[in-house]
Design an enzyme around this catalytic site. Structure first.
Site, short mmCIF file in Angstrom:
data_model
loop_
_atom_site.label_atom_id
_atom_site.label_comp_id
_atom_site.label_asym_id
_atom_site.label_seq_id
_atom_site.Cartn_x
_atom_site.Cartn_y
_atom_site.Cartn_z
N GLU A 1 0.80 -1.22 0.00
CA GLU A 1 0.00 0.00 0.00
C GLU A 1 0.83 1.27 0.00
OE1 GLU A 1 -3.20 -0.25 3.06
OE2 GLU A 1 -2.44 -2.30 3.12
N CYS B 1 3.29 8.33 1.34
CA CYS B 1 3.70 7.32 2.31
C CYS B 1 3.92 6.01 1.56
CB CYS B 1 2.58 7.18 3.35
SG CYS B 1 2.82 5.81 4.48
N CYS C 1 5.24 -7.48 7.46
CA CYS C 1 6.21 -7.00 8.44
C CYS C 1 6.40 -8.10 9.47
CB CYS C 1 5.68 -5.74 9.12
SG CYS C 1 6.84 -5.00 10.30
N CYS D 1 3.95 -5.83 16.07
CA CYS D 1 3.23 -4.88 16.94
C CYS D 1 1.77 -5.31 17.04
CB CYS D 1 3.33 -3.47 16.38
SG CYS D 1 5.03 -2.86 16.30
N CYS E 1 -1.09 -3.47 14.88
CA CYS E 1 -0.84 -3.12 13.48
C CYS E 1 -1.33 -4.22 12.53
CB CYS E 1 0.66 -2.89 13.28
SG CYS E 1 1.11 -2.48 11.60
N GLY F 1 5.83 -2.56 6.63
CA GLY F 1 7.22 -2.94 6.74
C GLY F 1 8.02 -2.10 7.71
N SER G 1 10.30 6.05 9.52
CA SER G 1 9.70 5.66 10.79
C SER G 1 10.17 4.26 11.17
CB SER G 1 8.18 5.70 10.66
OG SER G 1 7.56 5.36 11.87
N HIS H 1 5.12 4.79 21.48
CA HIS H 1 3.80 4.29 21.89
C HIS H 1 3.66 3.88 23.35
CE1 HIS H 1 3.01 4.52 17.69
NE2 HIS H 1 3.44 3.34 17.35
N CYS I 1 -2.48 1.74 8.17
CA CYS I 1 -1.51 0.71 7.81
C CYS I 1 -2.08 -0.67 7.53
CB CYS I 1 -0.53 0.53 8.96
SG CYS I 1 -0.26 2.00 9.87
N1 SAH Z 1 7.75 -0.17 10.98
C1 SAH Z 1 7.80 1.26 11.07
C2 SAH Z 1 7.01 1.98 10.00
C3 SAH Z 1 5.65 1.45 9.61
S1 SAH Z 1 4.30 1.67 10.70
C4 SAH Z 1 7.39 1.71 12.45
O1 SAH Z 1 7.08 0.88 13.26
O2 SAH Z 1 7.48 2.90 12.72
C5 SAH Z 1 3.95 3.40 10.65
C6 SAH Z 1 3.37 3.95 11.91
O3 SAH Z 1 1.99 3.56 12.09
C7 SAH Z 1 4.08 3.48 13.17
O4 SAH Z 1 4.20 4.55 14.06
C8 SAH Z 1 3.12 2.44 13.70
O5 SAH Z 1 3.35 2.18 15.06
C9 SAH Z 1 1.79 3.09 13.39
N2 SAH Z 1 0.62 2.21 13.44
C10 SAH Z 1 0.53 0.91 13.10
N3 SAH Z 1 -0.73 0.46 13.31
C11 SAH Z 1 -1.44 1.49 13.76
C12 SAH Z 1 -2.81 1.66 14.15
N4 SAH Z 1 -3.68 0.64 14.12
N5 SAH Z 1 -3.20 2.88 14.59
C13 SAH Z 1 -2.32 3.92 14.63
N6 SAH Z 1 -1.04 3.83 14.27
C14 SAH Z 1 -0.60 2.63 13.86
#
Ligand code: SAH
Length: 344
Positions: free
Chosen positions: A89, A102, A109, A113, A116, A157, A189, A214, A331
């Protein structure tokens, strides 16, 4: 098959020389490719050379498979097709200061997390630098008389888990003979891979580093981010401070507010203590609820409270603008949906 676009000019020169061609051809090919041209457009190259380039490699590694346009703010969400049938995406946002894209750096990935959507099925593979460039070119094609002005590596990713291709992408996308996007207009990021942050600080690529923090302490962070089991917040922020020292760039701290997990006043106080004295800016965002995940976002009132608790403690913070809310802007959500609808 070679991806010609992922080659540095000197590598292209060697490849072209190996084909018995004059070195200046490499410069022509580089300029064409980075303008988004395909081999058939390269009319100042001999036809025989174009055919050989075509036979040995690809010109455009990415295409747009699906596009959604937000009725709220014109944000466009892309589902990009890669040549092996995978898809990733991208999101194109139109700000006053220019178009911001973006992009994704991996198919899926493996960071895990808990909140995510990109990580639900693990990491399928790394993207190549050429594919990341292809994402930018697809967006440029859509923009017509405008160009992508800022890039954020915040799609699916973990860019620092795909270190070599990400660095190659950054060098190529900022190359004066290529798209020439200023390094200062790029954000990367990361969930916080400490050794890679330190290594990245030495690359001479002063992008804005965003840390997905976070959580205000290790105990909370470990509940939502497996990477926290590996690296403590202390060592992670030390690596960020090192990055800051080497590049002079202020760090951005990403903080997704999750109801009942990290959003109360005690968390804000702890976060302020953690960040005091560090040159950074906090981006607050209510967690986007992902259907498969149990974690819940917060209300606007909760965001406003958290913001005021930080401000009271002199921590620079804003609520990150949310765009494309009506088009699954978050994401991994669109790809997930496409996969569930049974397409590869
Ligand atoms: N892997 C990298 C970049 C991709 S994620 C990272 O972890 O930073 C991009 C951003 O979106 C990160 O800050 C991630 O924590 C956040 N993110 C992922 N899922 C999310 C969600 N459901 N709501 C809000 N932010 C989210």
């Amino acid at each position: 098959m070679r991806e010609w676009m992922g080659m540095y000019p000197e590598e292209l020169r060697d490849a072209v020389a190996g084909m018995g061609e004059k070195p200046f051809r490499a410069g022509q090919i580089f300029a064409w490719l980075h303008r988004g041209a395909c081999f058939d457009d390269m009319t100042n190259l001999p036809a025989a050379l174009r055919e050989r380039l075509k036979a040995e490699g690809v010109d455009q590694p990415v295409s747009i498979r699906e596009e959604r346009i937000s009725r709220l703010d014109g944000t466009r969400k892309f589902l990009f097709s890669l040549r092996d049938g995978n898809c990733v995406e991208g999101v194109l946002m139109r700000y006053r200061y220019g178009a911001t894209l973006c992009i994704s750096t991996q198919v899926g990935c493996r960071m895990g997390c808990r909140f995510c959507a990109s990580t639900l099925d693990g990491c399928v593979r790394n993207l190549t630098a050429a594919e990341m460039l292809g994402e930018v070119q697809c967006a440029n094609r859509v923009l017509r008389d405008e160009r992508v002005h800022n890039i954020v590596l915040m799609g699916s990713g973990e860019p620092l888990d795909n270190y070599d291709e990400t660095v190659r992408f950054l060098r190529l996308v900022s190359h004066p003979e290529g798209l020439n996007i200023g390094i200062r207009h790029i954000s990367l990021s990361t969930c916080g891979l400490v050794p890679q942050i330190r290594r990245f600080a030495e690359e001479g690529l002063p992008v804005t580093l965003s840390l997905s923090l976070h959580a205000p302490n290790d105990a909370i962070r470990r509940q939502i981010m497996p990477v926290a089991l590996r690296y403590s917040i202390g060592e992670t922020l030390d690596a960020c401070r090192y990055y800051l020292e080497k590049t002079g760039r202020r760090i951005v701290i990403e903080y997704a507010l999750i109801d009942g997990v990290n959003a109360d006043e005690k968390c804000a106080m702890e976060l302020a203590d953690l960040l005091r004295g560090m040159q950074c800016h906090v981006n607050l965002i209510p967690l986007n609820t992902v259907q498969e995940r149990k974690l819940k976002g917060v209300t606007e009132a909760q965001v406003a409270s958290f913001l005021s608790w930080l401000e009271k403690r002199h921590i620079s913070a804003t609520r990150r603008r949310e765009m494309g809310d009506d088009i699954e802007g978050a994401c991994g959500q669109l790809r997930k949906k496409a996969m569930q609808e049974g397409q590869p």
